[in-house]
Design an enzyme around this catalytic site. Sequence first.
Site, PDB file in Angstrom:
ATOM      1  CB  CYS A  62      14.871  65.003  32.664  1.00 54.74           C
ATOM      2  SG  CYS A  62      13.539  63.798  32.508  1.00 54.74           S
ATOM      3  CB  CYS A  65      15.689  59.602  31.525  1.00 54.02           C
ATOM      4  SG  CYS A  65      14.949  60.820  30.143  1.00 54.02           S
ATOM      5  CB  CYS A 132      50.887  30.125   7.922  1.00 53.20           C
ATOM      6  SG  CYS A 132      49.703  29.103   8.987  1.00 53.20           S
ATOM      7  CB  CYS A 135      49.391  31.205  12.856  1.00 51.42           C
ATOM      8  SG  CYS A 135      50.164  29.658  12.535  1.00 51.42           S
ATOM      9  CG  ASP A 557      42.905  54.347  68.621  1.00 52.70           C
ATOM     10  OD1 ASP A 557      42.670  53.646  69.569  1.00 52.70           O
ATOM     11  OD2 ASP A 557      44.245  54.260  68.060  1.00 52.70           O
ATOM     12  CG  ASP A 756      44.656  52.223  63.083  1.00 53.21           C
ATOM     13  OD1 ASP A 756      43.755  51.495  63.001  1.00 53.21           O
ATOM     14  OD2 ASP A 756      45.911  51.775  63.959  1.00 53.21           O
ATOM     15  CG  ASP A 760      41.192  51.866  65.799  1.00 50.80           C
ATOM     16  OD1 ASP A 760      41.440  51.302  66.707  1.00 50.80           O
ATOM     17  OD2 ASP A 760      42.090  52.872  65.425  1.00 50.80           O
TER      18      ASP A 760
END
Length: 862
Positions: A62, A65, A132, A135, A557, A756, A760
């Site tokens: 809720c 919380c 091996c 590794c 613009d 744009d 601007d």
Amino acid sequence: MADARVEEIPAFVGMTCWGVVAISFGPAFSFLKEKVSGIMGGSMATTTQAESLALPIEGMTCTGCAQTVESALSHAEGVLKANVNFATETAQVEYVPGKISRDDLESVVEKAGYKVKHNEARVDLKIGGMTCSGCSSTVEKALRDAPGVISASVNLMTEQGAVAFDPDKVSRGDLLAAVEAAGYSATVLRAEMPEAPGDETERHLKEARNRFVLAWALTGPVAVLMFLHMTGIWMPPAWGVLELLLSLPVLAFAGAPTFVMAWKTSRHLSPNMDALIALGTGAAFLTGPMKLAGMPIESFAAVAAMIMAFHLTGRYLEAQAKGRASQAIRRLLELGAKTARIERDGAEIEVGIDEVQPGDVMVIRPGEKIPTDGEVISGKSALDESMATGESLPVDKGPGDEVIGGTLNTTGMLKVRATKVGRDTFLSQVIKIVQEAQASKVPIQELADRITSVFVPIILAIALATFLIWLIAPGPMSALAELAAPLLPWVHPEASTLSLAVFAAVSVLVIACPCAMGLATPTAIMVGTGVGAAKGILIRHGAAIQTMREVEVVCLDKTGTLTHGKPEVVGVSSEESSGSEVLRIAASVDYNSEHPVAQAIVRAAKEEGLSLQEVTDFEATPGQGVVATVEGQSVLVGKEEFALVHGVDTSAFESALQKYRGQGNTVVLVVVDKKAVGCIGVADTLKPDSEEAIAELHKRGKTVAMITGDNEQTARAIADKVKIDRVIADVLPAEKAEAIKRMQAETKGKVAMVGDGINDAAALAQADIGIAMGAGTDVAIESADVVLVGGDLRTMVTAIDLSEATFKKIQQNLFWAFGYNLLAVPLAIVGLLHPLIAEGAMAISSVTVVTNSLRLRKFLKR
């Protein structure tokens, strides 16, 4: 002895309840402390370098919380600001990395009784250099030790490693670096994106449904027997014991999560909605044993079971509604392609979308989706871009054009070079913007947040006060109940005082609903931003919704907004030189310029087959023109004002200048060695939707202004064609922000700037609301509050309408949520509401708020 025991009950219960209230008021005092510390220390905090982090929270049931988590995070040292959104289950935290880490933030959340969900992703690595098992063990350990790795397994035989990791803590590049640091090589074989939000939503919905079914399966027999008992049709033997035995499983099994969460939150001094339900059902259930013990009280044990069933029904319906509200992001995720057909070594192969890399050439046939963002290198077709722009008509695409991943190829075959992959794609950026917007808040939400932060303690105090007043003054309290008894069958003023006190207190506990108040704003924002994304409208934050509806002046613009942004040469005037020579000289100079007008002149020269010359000493003045040396001559190309500043006599071309300007064209003068030799008229045609969009803005009472670098005469000619109210001409790019600032000083309401988003940027940031349009695949424009993917100006009108509708839904939701509580709680106090009706109404209130928000989806049909 029995009478003495009965007399001790009110004192015992009273002392217990006062203790609960004292503990519960912790959040209220914390809230006040937070505000004071914010005022005292806010100025210092803002000067510190901070980072922002989104944490997905698990376990919130809720808005109480959410307030608990937000309060806990806000009080953590190093945290500057924390916002927790219950609807999206996300905490947005602004913090100082040097003072607190992500792990510390997770610990704060866990100490508050909740968990941080880890966003798990998986990747398969091809490991090189292993010889091996030692590794493989080394590589495995190196991967497991990397921060954010959940699990790692390395297979020596296949030379592969499978890694599960948290992408918010570690990247694939970090994993590769960990392997290389251990002395081996690694490459990515396959990567999976994090789990889709829909999967988590489905899981929550399934859990809520299971608890709902279990609750009613257990409550059904109780309800039937209670009805038979109350109506006198059949008196079950040992009803008191049977009632307890049938009710207990409902609370202990179906309602177990409610009691667990109630305990967690109360233990951390921050009780939530679950605490109210747990206390209400617990108190009601205890009346059963009390009655069996011979105390003068009615048994509400069966009512407790039904309250829990109603509560879980409400949780299930709420989960369903919230799932529908969050469908927008799931739908966006589903739009992406799963595979791609790419060219490698002269052959076409099909690979998973995660294996596509920038630079890969993708082959897309008719009926297939574009796998990822890219640029067409061969072929022509029409793409259905409605998923991105909201525009239903297919868009023609050819070599050099951008394409968006997820859009549909309808006709021809295309070859596309991938430019963006993974999280950099248009679709990923859109999802990120929508998620961030849904996690944000609107200013009007502050009041609801303040109330919900102390709501549960206040309700506990009211319930306690109700219980005590009914015990102390039953006469005055039952007076109204006696009047209502003939109309309300569940009102029994003749019952014992203790029964009436418990009845009213339990009703107060279960009728109160902070969830409706907490969901009022987030759900509307969630649906509104999702609908906007489907229409090509990306709202970056919730505050933009409230601000946009207050806009009085819309400043547009000219280039690229009102016009197509692709100017063309419409005429060349000259005296001594030929028109072609003037065009050749101008194009040679403009070849190095990126300005749209300059590029139009270059295109016109190339179309005529003119040979351009190399230039030296090139110097550009933004918004004015350029100067360069061509074939040993000084050449100036630019505005008349620019020529006049350089001491050039332009009178010979006055009539040509007036003619072009009168037609709304931009005029460029060409000057050679301080002498004007010609002028070029350049036209940028208006978009066909511009006039309709401006007319729609006028219908909504908006004043429309145009800002441009053209002179007054040219600007006015364009403005008159589309009926623009105000023209601001001769404005250099760097001066646009100042022009917006002056407009704000002259206007009572808000000012919106539409541009744009690149040239601007400063003006968009200065405006009260910045709207960037025609963004294409680049939607991550920080200076804009709203991003319009397509280039249709009517989409901006839709954005304003959507913000207005979304804000109205927020107001309606808040009115309903507050009104419900203001009306329902007093009725419960005076004993006129049955706890079952109270709980049912509480459940319906949350669902009503979410369902009302879902009505915003009607915008998808526009």
